[in-house]
Design a protein around this motif. Sequence first.
Motif, short mmCIF file in Angstrom:
data_model
loop_
_atom_site.label_atom_id
_atom_site.label_comp_id
_atom_site.label_asym_id
_atom_site.label_seq_id
_atom_site.Cartn_x
_atom_site.Cartn_y
_atom_site.Cartn_z
N THR A 132 39.27 -15.00 -15.61
CA THR A 132 39.08 -15.07 -17.06
C THR A 132 39.17 -16.51 -17.55
O THR A 132 38.31 -16.98 -18.31
CB THR A 132 40.12 -14.19 -17.78
OG1 THR A 132 39.93 -12.83 -17.35
CG2 THR A 132 39.97 -14.28 -19.29
N GLU A 136 36.09 -18.52 -19.23
CA GLU A 136 36.26 -18.98 -20.62
C GLU A 136 36.13 -20.50 -20.72
O GLU A 136 35.54 -21.01 -21.67
CB GLU A 136 37.60 -18.50 -21.17
CG GLU A 136 37.60 -17.01 -21.47
CD GLU A 136 38.95 -16.48 -21.93
OE1 GLU A 136 39.98 -17.20 -21.82
OE2 GLU A 136 38.97 -15.32 -22.40
N CYS A 139 32.39 -21.23 -20.36
CA CYS A 139 31.65 -20.84 -21.56
C CYS A 139 31.88 -21.83 -22.70
O CYS A 139 30.94 -22.16 -23.44
CB CYS A 139 32.02 -19.42 -21.97
SG CYS A 139 31.33 -18.15 -20.88
N GLU A 166 32.03 -7.27 -18.13
CA GLU A 166 31.84 -6.58 -19.40
C GLU A 166 33.00 -6.86 -20.35
O GLU A 166 32.80 -7.05 -21.55
CB GLU A 166 31.66 -5.08 -19.15
CG GLU A 166 30.32 -4.80 -18.48
CD GLU A 166 30.17 -3.37 -17.97
OE1 GLU A 166 31.01 -2.50 -18.31
OE2 GLU A 166 29.20 -3.13 -17.22
N LYS A 167 34.22 -6.92 -19.82
CA LYS A 167 35.40 -7.24 -20.63
C LYS A 167 35.28 -8.63 -21.25
O LYS A 167 35.76 -8.88 -22.36
CB LYS A 167 36.66 -7.15 -19.76
CG LYS A 167 37.96 -7.44 -20.51
CD LYS A 167 39.14 -7.42 -19.56
CE LYS A 167 39.33 -8.81 -19.06
NZ LYS A 167 40.51 -9.07 -18.29
N GLY A 169 32.57 -9.96 -22.31
CA GLY A 169 31.46 -10.01 -23.26
C GLY A 169 30.08 -10.14 -22.65
O GLY A 169 29.10 -10.35 -23.38
N GLU A 171 26.71 -8.64 -21.07
CA GLU A 171 25.96 -7.39 -21.20
C GLU A 171 25.05 -7.23 -20.00
O GLU A 171 24.50 -8.22 -19.50
CB GLU A 171 25.11 -7.40 -22.47
CG GLU A 171 25.93 -7.50 -23.74
CD GLU A 171 25.07 -7.54 -24.98
OE1 GLU A 171 23.94 -6.99 -24.96
OE2 GLU A 171 25.51 -8.14 -25.97
N TYR A 182 23.97 -9.63 -15.40
CA TYR A 182 24.73 -9.74 -16.63
C TYR A 182 24.33 -11.01 -17.37
O TYR A 182 24.07 -12.03 -16.74
CB TYR A 182 26.23 -9.78 -16.35
CG TYR A 182 26.82 -8.44 -16.02
CD1 TYR A 182 27.05 -7.51 -17.02
CD2 TYR A 182 27.12 -8.10 -14.71
CE1 TYR A 182 27.57 -6.25 -16.73
CE2 TYR A 182 27.65 -6.86 -14.41
CZ TYR A 182 27.87 -5.94 -15.42
OH TYR A 182 28.39 -4.70 -15.14
N LYS A 184 24.98 -13.42 -21.16
CA LYS A 184 25.78 -13.68 -22.36
C LYS A 184 25.07 -14.79 -23.13
O LYS A 184 24.79 -15.84 -22.59
CB LYS A 184 27.18 -14.13 -21.96
CG LYS A 184 28.13 -14.30 -23.12
CD LYS A 184 29.54 -14.55 -22.60
CE LYS A 184 30.54 -14.43 -23.72
NZ LYS A 184 31.91 -14.43 -23.22
#
Length: 187
Positions: A132, A136, A139, A166-167, A169, A171, A182, A184
């Motif tokens: 995570t 993050e 991103c 998915e957690k 964000g 798609e 996936y 984003k």
Amino acid sequence: MTIRPYSKKDFRYVQDICMATSSLSDEDSPANRAYLCALYCDYYMDNQSEFCFVAVDDDDIPVGYVLCAADCADYFDKMNELYLPLVRKVNSGEFFKFNAMNKVVQRYVRQGYTAHLHIDILPDYQSQGLGTQLIETLCAKLQQSEIEGLYLLCGKKNEDACAFYEKLGFEDIDYLSGAVVYGKKFF
């Protein structure tokens, strides 16, 4: 654990993590290492290192990473010119598979998912929030650099990884043989 920008001193550690977390971890030979690292980590560290981050232990040794090609046009050009010829010599099957996949994923770039990532964390350090933090951090850098969007491929059967993305964000934007794509968008 700390997340920090990648630096040249991390090169071999990132390669080791790439190999250790791959399906070839039990077959660590010079040939396997050469083509696997050429496909999944060397380009990023050599060409777009400002979009690469490592998770390090208390001794500043990388235990995980996220690598990103924020400029996929450069990625496709340099992969074809500099990295795929080595892969073709060492493992022609992987060369043809990867080359075909690169042609398919160019459609996501045209849809505004102009960056893609690879993330790996050594098994002993997984499920501690490092993934995570790595994503993050990446991103935030992509948004700061005004990159429109990001995509990645994940094995369809890897339900934990799918739930993880998915957690965060991401798609599901497509399905390819055995994989979920996936994406984003930032802008």
